[in-house]
Design a protein around this motif. Structure first.
Motif, PDB file in Angstrom:
ATOM      1  N   LEU A   1     -70.552  58.420  93.548  1.00 19.67           N
ATOM      2  CA  LEU A   1     -70.810  59.684  94.229  1.00 19.67           C
ATOM      3  C   LEU A   1     -70.764  59.464  95.732  1.00 19.67           C
ATOM      4  O   LEU A   1     -71.329  58.486  96.244  1.00 19.67           O
ATOM      5  N   GLU A   2     -70.099  60.395  96.428  1.00 23.42           N
ATOM      6  CA  GLU A   2     -70.078  60.354  97.886  1.00 23.42           C
ATOM      7  C   GLU A   2     -70.484  61.719  98.422  1.00 23.42           C
ATOM      8  O   GLU A   2     -69.873  62.741  98.088  1.00 23.42           O
ATOM      9  N   LEU A   3     -71.503  61.721  99.276  1.00 19.82           N
ATOM     10  CA  LEU A   3     -71.949  62.948  99.944  1.00 19.82           C
ATOM     11  C   LEU A   3     -71.439  62.901 101.380  1.00 19.82           C
ATOM     12  O   LEU A   3     -71.924  62.121 102.199  1.00 19.82           O
ATOM     13  N   GLY A   4     -70.440  63.714 101.679  1.00 20.19           N
ATOM     14  CA  GLY A   4     -69.784  63.693 102.982  1.00 20.19           C
ATOM     15  C   GLY A   4     -68.575  62.780 102.918  1.00 20.19           C
ATOM     16  O   GLY A   4     -68.709  61.558 102.844  1.00 20.19           O
ATOM     17  N   ALA A   5     -67.385  63.373 102.952  1.00 14.03           N
ATOM     18  CA  ALA A   5     -66.169  62.586 102.728  1.00 14.03           C
ATOM     19  C   ALA A   5     -65.276  62.491 103.948  1.00 14.03           C
ATOM     20  O   ALA A   5     -64.372  61.653 103.975  1.00 14.03           O
ATOM     21  N   TYR A   6     -65.447  63.358 104.927  1.00 10.94           N
ATOM     22  CA  TYR A   6     -64.549  63.461 106.074  1.00 10.94           C
ATOM     23  C   TYR A   6     -63.104  63.526 105.570  1.00 10.94           C
ATOM     24  O   TYR A   6     -62.748  64.428 104.820  1.00 10.94           O
ATOM     25  N   LEU A   7     -62.244  62.590 105.933  1.00  8.46           N
ATOM     26  CA  LEU A   7     -60.830  62.657 105.529  1.00  8.46           C
ATOM     27  C   LEU A   7     -60.480  61.682 104.410  1.00  8.46           C
ATOM     28  O   LEU A   7     -59.310  61.449 104.129  1.00  8.46           O
ATOM     29  N   GLY A   8     -61.499  61.099 103.777  1.00  7.45           N
ATOM     30  CA  GLY A   8     -61.256  60.384 102.525  1.00  7.45           C
ATOM     31  C   GLY A   8     -61.180  58.882 102.593  1.00  7.45           C
ATOM     32  O   GLY A   8     -60.911  58.239 101.573  1.00  7.45           O
ATOM     33  N   LYS A   9     -61.434  58.274 103.739  1.00  9.25           N
ATOM     34  CA  LYS A   9     -61.215  56.830 103.869  1.00  9.25           C
ATOM     35  C   LYS A   9     -62.062  56.023 102.881  1.00  9.25           C
ATOM     36  O   LYS A   9     -61.541  55.184 102.139  1.00  9.25           O
ATOM     37  N   SER A  10     -63.368  56.262 102.858  1.00 13.26           N
ATOM     38  CA  SER A  10     -64.213  55.511 101.926  1.00 13.26           C
ATOM     39  C   SER A  10     -64.045  56.004 100.494  1.00 13.26           C
ATOM     40  O   SER A  10     -64.138  55.207  99.543  1.00 13.26           O
TER      41      SER A  10
ATOM     42  N   SER B   1     -62.033  69.858 112.653  1.00 14.27           N
ATOM     43  CA  SER B   1     -60.667  69.697 112.122  1.00 14.27           C
ATOM     44  C   SER B   1     -60.658  69.320 110.652  1.00 14.27           C
ATOM     45  O   SER B   1     -59.583  69.128 110.068  1.00 14.27           O
ATOM     46  N   LEU B   2     -61.822  69.191 110.034  1.00 12.40           N
ATOM     47  CA  LEU B   2     -61.886  68.761 108.646  1.00 12.40           C
ATOM     48  C   LEU B   2     -61.417  69.872 107.719  1.00 12.40           C
ATOM     49  O   LEU B   2     -61.897  70.990 107.765  1.00 12.40           O
ATOM     50  N   THR B   3     -60.482  69.541 106.840  1.00  9.44           N
ATOM     51  CA  THR B   3     -60.031  70.496 105.840  1.00  9.44           C
ATOM     52  C   THR B   3     -59.918  69.796 104.494  1.00  9.44           C
ATOM     53  O   THR B   3     -59.667  68.593 104.419  1.00  9.44           O
ATOM     54  N   ARG B   4     -60.108  70.567 103.449  1.00 10.11           N
ATOM     55  CA  ARG B   4     -59.964  70.011 102.104  1.00 10.11           C
ATOM     56  C   ARG B   4     -58.528  69.579 101.852  1.00 10.11           C
ATOM     57  O   ARG B   4     -58.270  68.572 101.179  1.00 10.11           O
ATOM     58  N   GLN B   5     -57.571  70.326 102.402  1.00  8.97           N
ATOM     59  CA  GLN B   5     -56.168  69.983 102.212  1.00  8.97           C
ATOM     60  C   GLN B   5     -55.856  68.595 102.766  1.00  8.97           C
ATOM     61  O   GLN B   5     -55.147  67.796 102.137  1.00  8.97           O
ATOM     62  N   ALA B   6     -56.395  68.280 103.951  1.00  9.02           N
ATOM     63  CA  ALA B   6     -56.142  66.965 104.539  1.00  9.02           C
ATOM     64  C   ALA B   6     -56.777  65.869 103.700  1.00  9.02           C
ATOM     65  O   ALA B   6     -56.171  64.808 103.481  1.00  9.02           O
ATOM     66  N   PHE B   7     -57.998  66.101 103.218  1.00  6.39           N
ATOM     67  CA  PHE B   7     -58.646  65.117 102.348  1.00  6.39           C
ATOM     68  C   PHE B   7     -57.803  64.873 101.093  1.00  6.39           C
ATOM     69  O   PHE B   7     -57.555  63.721 100.708  1.00  6.39           O
ATOM     70  N   GLU B   8     -57.372  65.947 100.456  1.00  8.75           N
ATOM     71  CA  GLU B   8     -56.618  65.803  99.211  1.00  8.75           C
ATOM     72  C   GLU B   8     -55.283  65.099  99.449  1.00  8.75           C
ATOM     73  O   GLU B   8     -54.844  64.271  98.634  1.00  8.75           O
TER      74      GLU B   8
ATOM     75  N   PHE C   1     -66.052  70.774 103.651  1.00  5.93           N
ATOM     76  CA  PHE C   1     -64.613  70.951 103.878  1.00  5.93           C
ATOM     77  C   PHE C   1     -64.304  72.282 104.565  1.00  5.93           C
ATOM     78  O   PHE C   1     -63.406  73.020 104.178  1.00  5.93           O
ATOM     79  N   GLY C   2     -65.061  72.592 105.583  1.00  2.00           N
ATOM     80  CA  GLY C   2     -64.799  73.801 106.352  1.00  2.00           C
ATOM     81  C   GLY C   2     -65.501  75.039 105.846  1.00  2.00           C
ATOM     82  O   GLY C   2     -65.422  76.097 106.488  1.00  2.00           O
ATOM     83  N   ALA C   3     -66.205  74.942 104.713  1.00  2.00           N
ATOM     84  CA  ALA C   3     -66.961  76.098 104.214  1.00  2.00           C
ATOM     85  C   ALA C   3     -68.150  76.366 105.128  1.00  2.00           C
ATOM     86  O   ALA C   3     -68.538  75.526 105.946  1.00  2.00           O
TER      87      ALA C   3
ATOM     88  N   MET D   1     -53.421  61.587 121.353  1.00  2.00           N
ATOM     89  CA  MET D   1     -52.415  61.382 120.319  1.00  2.00           C
ATOM     90  C   MET D   1     -52.807  62.169 119.068  1.00  2.00           C
ATOM     91  O   MET D   1     -53.969  62.177 118.682  1.00  2.00           O
ATOM     92  N   ALA D   2     -51.886  62.817 118.418  1.00  2.00           N
ATOM     93  CA  ALA D   2     -52.178  63.591 117.225  1.00  2.00           C
ATOM     94  C   ALA D   2     -52.565  62.666 116.088  1.00  2.00           C
ATOM     95  O   ALA D   2     -52.029  61.585 115.930  1.00  2.00           O
ATOM     96  N   THR D   3     -53.525  63.105 115.275  1.00  2.00           N
ATOM     97  CA  THR D   3     -53.934  62.318 114.126  1.00  2.00           C
ATOM     98  C   THR D   3     -53.063  62.654 112.931  1.00  2.00           C
ATOM     99  O   THR D   3     -52.310  63.624 112.927  1.00  2.00           O
ATOM    100  N   ALA D   4     -53.218  61.837 111.855  1.00  2.00           N
ATOM    101  CA  ALA D   4     -52.373  62.021 110.682  1.00  2.00           C
ATOM    102  C   ALA D   4     -52.540  63.402 110.080  1.00  2.00           C
ATOM    103  O   ALA D   4     -51.569  64.024 109.650  1.00  2.00           O
ATOM    104  N   GLN D   5     -53.793  63.908 110.033  1.00  5.42           N
ATOM    105  CA  GLN D   5     -53.985  65.211 109.407  1.00  5.42           C
ATOM    106  C   GLN D   5     -53.381  66.333 110.219  1.00  5.42           C
ATOM    107  O   GLN D   5     -53.021  67.376 109.690  1.00  5.42           O
ATOM    108  N   GLU D   6     -53.263  66.149 111.542  1.00  9.36           N
ATOM    109  CA  GLU D   6     -52.696  67.206 112.383  1.00  9.36           C
ATOM    110  C   GLU D   6     -51.175  67.248 112.287  1.00  9.36           C
ATOM    111  O   GLU D   6     -50.560  68.290 112.463  1.00  9.36           O
ATOM    112  N   THR D   7     -50.553  66.083 112.053  1.00  7.88           N
ATOM    113  CA  THR D   7     -49.097  66.032 111.977  1.00  7.88           C
ATOM    114  C   THR D   7     -48.608  66.076 110.541  1.00  7.88           C
ATOM    115  O   THR D   7     -47.420  66.011 110.299  1.00  7.88           O
ATOM    116  N   HIS D   8     -49.530  66.184 109.572  1.00 16.21           N
ATOM    117  CA  HIS D   8     -49.179  66.192 108.145  1.00 16.21           C
ATOM    118  C   HIS D   8     -48.471  64.902 107.762  1.00 16.21           C
ATOM    119  O   HIS D   8     -47.650  64.889 106.861  1.00 16.21           O
ATOM    120  N   GLU D   9     -48.816  63.825 108.426  1.00 19.68           N
ATOM    121  CA  GLU D   9     -48.214  62.532 108.119  1.00 19.68           C
ATOM    122  C   GLU D   9     -49.035  61.848 107.051  1.00 19.68           C
ATOM    123  O   GLU D   9     -50.255  61.823 107.094  1.00 19.68           O
TER     124      GLU D   9
END
Length: 338
Positions: free
Chosen positions: A46-55, A94-101, A75-77, A1-9
């Motif tokens: 401060l958070e070191l490592g954010a993935y898609l922003g949940k915490s 699949s981690l991108t800064r755009q999805a986190f933001e 964030f993909g760098a 199943m597609a995740t939220a970041q993949e479907t821009h949901e």
């Protein structure tokens, strides 16, 4: 199943954001941060490592005037070394800064301060002693985690709280070594342990630990045990299955649309421009209510398949019905939905 970041949901609630930030840790984060507010402990987060922003979303919910949340992630760098590159390619491709933001701004007016760089860069961007809470969830490699713990010690103020993720997972032995090395040799004093995270301080752990024990023992949805090891009192916490009551979580600007038939209810909260656009999984679950187990399974599978596959299955079923009893319409006419 597609995740939220993949479907821009957009996420409708915090738990729609992908990630491994479990309800027990949501409870513990909230308790530590609310205690700091109650005691008027000032400082940045401060958070070191954010993935898609949940915490990070929950941390941002606990900010007070004049405080800053800083998030550091690649964030993909380009990672700084070959081992880090292999880890990023395996776990965070699949981690991108755009999805986190996008996720973060679904719950907050403004973004946190973002450092898009290896976590080692944080000591050049955040002032020593300026933080009251640091969450370490970046690399799982010993060398990086050891450095992140050293950075947290430098950046935390007196009695600040550090949280180490994945300190006991079977696939992250480097984190375990770095975490317990810090406890045994670098002055870190555990406050409590969850299934995923170690909560500690370089200050006096007894006052916060005693308060936490009293708070948790007053709950019937979290079990608590206390053990002694190497001169440390270790408080272990565990959620009692589905009974765990999560904290009051931040509300999204994009709440999930109300179920069909809820229009006119006093508690219904329609979202402009989103009427009738329920998420595919939610539509699938509602569509299966009242059906037999076999029908529920088939309908759920159809709703979750890619559109091309779903249409092919429906055309095949319609052709079989038409051949069996002539019930089908002429070619090109609408077919009944299974």
């Amino acid at each position: 199943m597609a995740t939220a970041q993949e479907t821009h949901e957009y996420p409708g609630e915090l738990n729609d954001v992908p990630g491994w930030f479990w309800p027990l840790d949501q409870v513990l984060f909230s308790w530590f941060l609310e205690r700091q507010e109650r005691l008027d402990t000032r400082g940045d987060l401060l958070e070191l490592g954010a993935y898609l922003g949940k915490s990070a979303i929950l941390l941002g919910h606990q900010l007070r005037d004049g405080e800053t949340l800083t998030v550091c992630d690649l964030f993909g760098a380009e990672p700084p070394d070959a081992a880090n590159r292999a880890e990023a390619a395996k776990s965070y491709s699949s981690l991108t800064r755009q999805a986190f933001e996008r996720n973060y701004l679904s719950f907050h007016d403004t973004l946190p301060t973002i450092i898009q760089a290896p976590s080692s860069a944080v000591v050049d961007e955040v002032a020593p002693g300026s933080c009251r809470f640091v969450h370490i969830d970046a690399s799982h490699l010993y060398e990086h985690v050891e450095g992140d713990i050293g950075a947290a010690k430098e950046l935390l103020g007196p009695d600040g709280i550090v949280v180490l993720d994945d300190f006991r997972s079977e696939h992250t032995p480097g984190v375990a070594v770095a975490a317990w090395e810090a406890v045994l040799n670098r002055g870190l004093r555990p406050v409590c342990l969850s299934s995923q995270k170690l909560y500690g301080t370089w200050g006096d752990p007894e006052p916060v630990r005693d308060e936490l024990l009293a708070a948790l023992r007053g709950r019937d949805d979290i079990s608590v045990t206390v053990e002694q090891a190497a001169g440390h009192r270790l408080v272990r916490t565990r959620a009692k299955g589905k009974r765990l009551r999560p904290p009051s979580l931040p509300a999204s600007r994009h709440p999930a649309p109300a179920p069909a038939g809820s229009a006119g209810r006093p508690d219904a909260k329609p979202v402009p421009g989103q009427a009738g656009q329920a998420r595919p999984a939610a539509r699938a679950v509602r569509a299966t209510r009242g059906a037999t187990p076999r029908e529920r399974t088939r309908r759920l599978a159809l709703d979750l398949l890619p559109p091309l596959a779903t249409r092919a299955v429906r055309r095949y079923r319609a052709a079989r019905r038409a051949k069996a009893g002539g019930a089908g319409k002429a070619s090109g006419a609408a077919q009944p939905r299974p």
